[in-house]
Write an enzyme that holds these catalytic residues in place. Sequence first.
Site, PDB file in Angstrom:
ATOM      1  N   ASN A  11       0.860  -1.188   0.000  1.00  0.00           N
ATOM      2  CA  ASN A  11       0.000   0.000   0.000  1.00  0.00           C
ATOM      3  C   ASN A  11       0.894   1.235   0.000  1.00  0.00           C
ATOM      4  O   ASN A  11       1.510   1.560   1.013  1.00  0.00           O
ATOM      5  CB  ASN A  11      -0.892  -0.043   1.259  1.00  0.00           C
ATOM      6  N   TRP A  12       0.959   1.904  -1.132  1.00  0.00           N
ATOM      7  CA  TRP A  12       1.851   3.067  -1.268  1.00  0.00           C
ATOM      8  C   TRP A  12       1.225   4.335  -0.674  1.00  0.00           C
ATOM      9  O   TRP A  12       1.870   5.370  -0.622  1.00  0.00           O
ATOM     10  CB  TRP A  12       2.194   3.312  -2.744  1.00  0.00           C
ATOM     11  N   LYS A  13      -0.007   4.251  -0.275  1.00  0.00           N
ATOM     12  CA  LYS A  13      -0.721   5.399   0.315  1.00  0.00           C
ATOM     13  C   LYS A  13      -0.566   6.643  -0.581  1.00  0.00           C
ATOM     14  O   LYS A  13      -0.528   6.513  -1.786  1.00  0.00           O
ATOM     15  CB  LYS A  13      -0.235   5.630   1.742  1.00  0.00           C
ATOM     16  N   HIS A  96      -9.854   1.002   5.088  1.00  0.00           N
ATOM     17  CA  HIS A  96      -8.558   1.161   5.744  1.00  0.00           C
ATOM     18  C   HIS A  96      -8.728   2.099   6.937  1.00  0.00           C
ATOM     19  O   HIS A  96      -9.539   3.027   6.882  1.00  0.00           O
ATOM     20  CB  HIS A  96      -7.544   1.735   4.747  1.00  0.00           C
ATOM     21  N   GLU A  98      -7.129   4.532   7.963  1.00  0.00           N
ATOM     22  CA  GLU A  98      -6.988   5.965   7.639  1.00  0.00           C
ATOM     23  C   GLU A  98      -8.270   6.503   7.001  1.00  0.00           C
ATOM     24  O   GLU A  98      -8.640   7.651   7.183  1.00  0.00           O
ATOM     25  CB  GLU A  98      -5.763   6.165   6.726  1.00  0.00           C
ATOM     26  N   GLU A 168      -5.786  -5.226  10.712  1.00  0.00           N
ATOM     27  CA  GLU A 168      -4.798  -4.169  10.901  1.00  0.00           C
ATOM     28  C   GLU A 168      -5.118  -3.402  12.184  1.00  0.00           C
ATOM     29  O   GLU A 168      -5.938  -2.475  12.163  1.00  0.00           O
ATOM     30  CB  GLU A 168      -4.829  -3.188   9.726  1.00  0.00           C
ATOM     31  N   GLY A 174       1.875   2.147  10.811  1.00  0.00           N
ATOM     32  CA  GLY A 174       2.815   3.261  10.650  1.00  0.00           C
ATOM     33  C   GLY A 174       3.519   3.679  11.932  1.00  0.00           C
ATOM     34  O   GLY A 174       4.090   4.762  12.008  1.00  0.00           O
ATOM     35  N   SER A 214       2.929  -2.153  10.429  1.00  0.00           N
ATOM     36  CA  SER A 214       4.380  -2.136  10.676  1.00  0.00           C
ATOM     37  C   SER A 214       5.067  -3.448  10.285  1.00  0.00           C
ATOM     38  O   SER A 214       5.989  -3.905  10.962  1.00  0.00           O
ATOM     39  CB  SER A 214       4.684  -1.776  12.130  1.00  0.00           C
ATOM     40  N   GLY A 235       2.606  -1.363   4.367  1.00  0.00           N
ATOM     41  CA  GLY A 235       2.593   0.068   4.047  1.00  0.00           C
ATOM     42  C   GLY A 235       4.002   0.561   3.777  1.00  0.00           C
ATOM     43  O   GLY A 235       4.566   0.327   2.709  1.00  0.00           O
ATOM     44  N   GLY A 236       4.594   1.233   4.763  1.00  0.00           N
ATOM     45  CA  GLY A 236       5.911   1.866   4.620  1.00  0.00           C
ATOM     46  C   GLY A 236       6.958   0.993   3.935  1.00  0.00           C
ATOM     47  O   GLY A 236       7.665   1.456   3.033  1.00  0.00           O
TER      48      GLY A 236
HETATM   49  P1  PGA Z   1       2.447   0.250   7.696  1.00  0.00           P
HETATM   50  O1  PGA Z   1       1.013   0.437   7.035  1.00  0.00           O
HETATM   51  O2  PGA Z   1       3.015  -1.050   7.172  1.00  0.00           O
HETATM   52  O3  PGA Z   1       3.253   1.432   7.278  1.00  0.00           O
HETATM   53  O4  PGA Z   1       2.231   0.170   9.175  1.00  0.00           O
HETATM   54  C1  PGA Z   1       0.145  -0.645   6.876  1.00  0.00           C
HETATM   55  C2  PGA Z   1      -1.142  -0.185   6.260  1.00  0.00           C
HETATM   56  O5  PGA Z   1      -1.566   0.940   6.525  1.00  0.00           O
HETATM   57  O6  PGA Z   1      -1.770  -0.922   5.482  1.00  0.00           O
END
Ligand code: PGA
Length: 260
Positions: A11-13, A96, A98, A168, A174, A214, A235-236
């Site tokens: 997930n590149w957000k 998600h 967010e 999640e 994050g 994470s 994510g990251g």
């Molecule tokens: P993260 O994000 O790996 O940076 O914690 C995961 C996600 O939001 O899907």
Amino acid sequence: MANRKKLIIGNWKMHKNVHEASLLLHKLEQAVPVYRDVEVVLAPTMLALQSLSLQINRRQFKLAAQNCYWRDEGAYTGEVSAAQLHGVADYVVIGHSERRHIFGESERDIRSKVQAAVRNRLHPVLCVGETATERADNETKHVIHDQIVSGLANITSEEIGFVAIAYEPVWAIGTGQNAEPADVDKVARLIHKQVASLYGEEAAAALRILYGGSVNDQNAGHYLSSERIDGLLVGGASLSPKVFAKIVEQAHNKHNDKQV
Ligand code: PGA
């Protein structure tokens, strides 16, 4: 489950513009090996989906949108529908944390989006997870239960195998504070049980359950060792071709471990 393909989603957000996304894909093409037992999905910015869909080798990667709107078309300024994503993406991330917490997406929005995705032949990746406060209050079980019952409310037992659920925990996203693999395994079993009680054991066996929060190349293998974890939502770490490639390699190795 052990005999299913592992699913690794990056997930590149809201990172990378169209040009940078294309460069990142190019680097990933070189770094990430192709395994028949691992499905690798990239979720770039909506803006880059179309161009990446032309660049991508579909044997190596599939694409996901990070969101969609639930109506197929109409006067909905600024929205992109699942119907419009059809043919460009194969997956869509829905609910998600967010989206839930920053943009105030409701359970009703989320269940309509899951339904819209299935209607338009996109695999929905329904995200569920408790906040830090809910966890401290021992509410995890109830939160997950409610989010699953609500998110899947418009889905039939025949459609469950088309859906993936990503567990999640909000506090793990994050933050570098990844959840304990044993706890993730417990929640994955719980999700399986809840889906089985709603849709029957056969449907639940077809459901794919992922962990996200994470994830990196150091901890990915621990989650993938669980019988109930079919993959990861990253994510990251998905923005680093080297790290992401290592995560994909671990999915392949773990899959092989379980076959023997
Ligand atoms: P993260 O994000 O790996 O940076 O914690 C995961 C996600 O939001 O899907």
